[in-house]
Design an enzyme around this catalytic site. Structure first.
Site, PDB file in Angstrom:
ATOM      1  N   GLY A   1       0.810  -1.211   0.000  1.00 37.15           N
ATOM      2  CA  GLY A   1       0.000   0.000   0.000  1.00 37.15           C
ATOM      3  C   GLY A   1       0.848   1.268   0.000  1.00 37.15           C
ATOM      4  O   GLY A   1       0.517   2.239  -0.681  1.00 37.15           O
ATOM      5  N   SER A   2       1.932   1.264   0.756  1.00 33.64           N
ATOM      6  CA  SER A   2       2.768   2.470   0.846  1.00 33.64           C
ATOM      7  C   SER A   2       3.322   2.839  -0.526  1.00 33.64           C
ATOM      8  O   SER A   2       3.271   4.001  -0.940  1.00 33.64           O
ATOM      9  CB  SER A   2       3.932   2.250   1.817  1.00 33.64           C
TER      10      SER A   2
ATOM     11  N   ASN B   1      -7.658   3.793   8.922  1.00 34.09           N
ATOM     12  CA  ASN B   1      -7.032   2.616   9.518  1.00 34.09           C
ATOM     13  C   ASN B   1      -7.107   2.597  11.044  1.00 34.09           C
ATOM     14  O   ASN B   1      -7.000   1.549  11.658  1.00 34.09           O
ATOM     15  CB  ASN B   1      -5.579   2.474   9.053  1.00 34.09           C
TER      16      ASN B   1
ATOM     17  N   GLN C   1      -7.623  -0.187   3.673  1.00 36.82           N
ATOM     18  CA  GLN C   1      -8.469  -0.790   4.714  1.00 36.82           C
ATOM     19  C   GLN C   1      -9.821  -1.247   4.165  1.00 36.82           C
ATOM     20  O   GLN C   1     -10.542  -1.988   4.827  1.00 36.82           O
ATOM     21  CB  GLN C   1      -8.713   0.210   5.850  1.00 36.82           C
TER      22      GLN C   1
ATOM     23  N   SER D   1      -3.369  -3.117  -0.501  1.00 37.01           N
ATOM     24  CA  SER D   1      -2.280  -3.885   0.100  1.00 37.01           C
ATOM     25  C   SER D   1      -2.762  -5.292   0.434  1.00 37.01           C
ATOM     26  O   SER D   1      -3.819  -5.460   1.059  1.00 37.01           O
ATOM     27  CB  SER D   1      -1.815  -3.179   1.379  1.00 37.01           C
TER      28      SER D   1
ATOM     29  N   HIS E   1      -1.692  -7.644   2.512  1.00 34.15           N
ATOM     30  CA  HIS E   1      -1.696  -8.218   3.869  1.00 34.15           C
ATOM     31  C   HIS E   1      -2.832  -7.719   4.755  1.00 34.15           C
ATOM     32  O   HIS E   1      -2.969  -8.156   5.895  1.00 34.15           O
ATOM     33  CB  HIS E   1      -0.332  -8.034   4.548  1.00 34.15           C
TER      34      HIS E   1
ATOM     35  N   THR F   1      11.904  -7.782 -11.136  1.00 35.68           N
ATOM     36  CA  THR F   1      11.220  -9.045 -11.417  1.00 35.68           C
ATOM     37  C   THR F   1      10.043  -9.223 -10.470  1.00 35.68           C
ATOM     38  O   THR F   1      10.184  -9.079  -9.259  1.00 35.68           O
ATOM     39  CB  THR F   1      12.219 -10.214 -11.256  1.00 35.68           C
TER      40      THR F   1
ATOM     41  N   CYS G   1       2.275   2.517  13.073  1.00 39.18           N
ATOM     42  CA  CYS G   1       3.365   3.425  12.723  1.00 39.18           C
ATOM     43  C   CYS G   1       3.657   4.413  13.842  1.00 39.18           C
ATOM     44  O   CYS G   1       4.718   5.003  13.890  1.00 39.18           O
ATOM     45  CB  CYS G   1       3.016   4.203  11.467  1.00 39.18           C
TER      46      CYS G   1
HETATM   47  C1  LIG Z   1      -1.478  -0.618   6.088  1.00 39.40           C
HETATM   48  C2  LIG Z   1      -1.849   0.630   5.387  1.00 39.40           C
HETATM   49  C3  LIG Z   1      -1.004   1.197   4.411  1.00 39.40           C
HETATM   50  C4  LIG Z   1       0.355   0.638   4.111  1.00 39.40           C
HETATM   51  O1  LIG Z   1       0.296  -0.580   3.422  1.00 39.40           O
HETATM   52  P1  LIG Z   1       1.611  -1.503   3.361  1.00 39.40           P
HETATM   53  O2  LIG Z   1       1.243  -2.593   2.433  1.00 39.40           O
HETATM   54  O3  LIG Z   1       1.851  -1.971   4.750  1.00 39.40           O
HETATM   55  O4  LIG Z   1       2.702  -0.643   2.819  1.00 39.40           O
HETATM   56  C5  LIG Z   1      -1.424   2.332   3.768  1.00 39.40           C
HETATM   57  N1  LIG Z   1      -2.620   2.893   4.034  1.00 39.40           N
HETATM   58  C6  LIG Z   1      -3.465   2.375   4.949  1.00 39.40           C
HETATM   59  C7  LIG Z   1      -4.784   3.021   5.176  1.00 39.40           C
HETATM   60  C8  LIG Z   1      -3.105   1.245   5.661  1.00 39.40           C
HETATM   61  O5  LIG Z   1      -3.936   0.748   6.573  1.00 39.40           O
END
Ligand SMILES: *Cc1c(COP(=O)(O)O)cnc(C)c1O
Length: 394
Positions: free
Chosen positions: A69-70, A150, A178, A198, A200, A236, A323
């Site tokens: 996500g970042s 989040n 989210q 993202s 995970h 890759t 964070c």
């Molecule tokens: C977790 C999160 C991210 C970051 O995602 P990553 O895959 O951990 O880099 C960005 N935005 C929100 C709202 C998140 O909850």
């Protein structure tokens, strides 16, 4: 043990693990290679792209795989900023309670000459579409507003904001990390130009994610190198992880209605239970929030100690954002919705997962009540509140 920190990360689904392992065993070719090993990996990659695209109503070529996500947030915002700058537009509209991946990217752009309007978030944790509209000027290159927060889980009026941006011909990006896999999303119907996701956060692997960018939007690279991902993201591709993410997303989308109904019932039960603790308050709107999210402030205590004691009771929770833990500043999200420092310090986020039971909910309510009472027992702030030397806020 109860894992109640699904907003920080989720356990991978068994289907996602199986997919990943199977590809690691059998599909280890480089998708850019021309021989069959490579082509098999390429097929798995493109199948994942089709799956992901279909879940959000996009076309496969509009999906760019990233490391999470970042990265997607960084690339979306930087690309839109550059496109704006080429037309002399250097203004961006966002909010005060975005994820740091967005806020820190915007802060860098401000140093590079952009101006950013950070909209206030109201006490209910919601952004007002009319305020977004009022903030847009002739110079606005981008509006970036998260889909669901989040920390407090509030769901923003994304369709309305999308409509406004389309009318005003301003690019609209949403950090949907989210929301995706948890709420229905259609990028066409909702007029979303760019969206970050993202893996995970929906039971896929960590280090995976994607950026949706509507066709015709020229992305700029964060990573230069080979021609992978239509030349927009070199390196890759992690094919097993990407394919695994797609499986997890499809699974989440297929059972979304069911999961959502189940979690909403459990969440409301948890909220009811915690509301009975005196001088406490739910953060964010009670209804317009993720089915998994519960976030409370308890007056007179400190969030960090609450978490450590809950851990001893076998409950994994959070004070808000992963964070900000380790930092003494209260959450920027809670401050954005108007919680004062003292109150914001005593926050607790419980983000429940599909495996939560009624017994788990009862145990969490009981444990939080005990821990809050225990901590208040030797809190100087609580003593002052009790003695009337300080006014209760909650
Ligand atoms: C977790 C999160 C991210 C970051 O995602 P990553 O895959 O951990 O880099 C960005 N935005 C929100 C709202 C998140 O909850």
């Amino acid at each position: 043990m109860i894992y109640a920190d699904n907003a920080a990360t989720t356990k991978m689904s068994q289907a996602a693990i199986d997919k990943m392992v199977s590809l690691m065993n059998d599909t280890y070719g480089n998708p850019s290679s021309l021989y069959r090993f490579g082509q098999k990996a390429k097929e798995a990659l493109e199948e994942a792209r089709e799956t992901v695209a279909s879940v959000i109503g996009a076309e496969p070529r509009e999906i760019l795989f990233t490391s999470g996500g970042s990265e997607a947030d960084n690339q979306a915002i930087r690309s839109a900023a550059l496109l704006g700058k080429e037309k002399g537009k250097t203004h961006i509209v966002s909010t005060k309670f975005e994820h740091h991946a967005v806020l820190h990217t915007l802060a860098k752009l401000e140093k590079e000459g952009f101006t950013v309007t950070y909209l206030d978030v109201h006490e209910d944790g919601l952004v007002r579409p009319e305020e977004v509209e009022a903030a847009i000027t002739e110079e606005t290159a981008l509006v970036t507003i998260m889909y669901a927060n989040n920390e407090i889980g509030t769901i923003q009026p994304i369709s309305e904001i999308g409509r406004i941006c389309r009318e005003k011909k301003v690019l609209f990006h949403t950090d949907a990390v989210q929301a995706i896999g948890h709420l229905p999303i259609n990028v066409v119907e909702q007029n979303i130009d760019m969206l970050s996701a993202s893996g995970h956060k929906f039971h896929g692997p960590k280090g995976t994610g994607f950026l949706y960018a509507r066709k015709g939007i020229k992305l700029s690279n964060l990573i230069e190198g080979g021609a992978q991902e239509r030349g927009k993201r070199a390196g890759t591709e992690n094919v097993p992880a990407i394919a695994s993410m797609a499986v997890a997303l499809k699974e989440a989308a297929d059972k979304m209605e069911q999961t959502s109904a189940y979690l909403t019932e459990k969440r409301n039960k948890l909220i009811d239970g915690l509301s009975k603790i005196e001088h406490s308050a739910l953060n964010g709107d009670a209804e317009k929030r993720l089915p998994s999210n519960v976030n409370f402030c308890f007056e007179g205590i400190e969030g960090e100690s609450l978490l450590l004691l809950l851990d001893e009771k076998g409950i994994a929770a959070s004070s808000g954002s992963a964070c900000t833990s380790g930092s003494l500043d209260p959450s920027h999200v809670l401050l954005a919705i108007g919680r004062v420092h003292d109150v914001a310090h005593g926050s607790l986020r419980l983000s429940i997962g599909e495996d939560v039971t009624d017994e788990d909910i009862d145990y969490m309510v009981k444990s939080v009540g005990e821990v809050v009472a225990y901590l208040r027992g030797f809190s100087p702030i609580w003593r002052d509140l009790q003695a009337g030397k300080k006014q209760f806020i909650l």
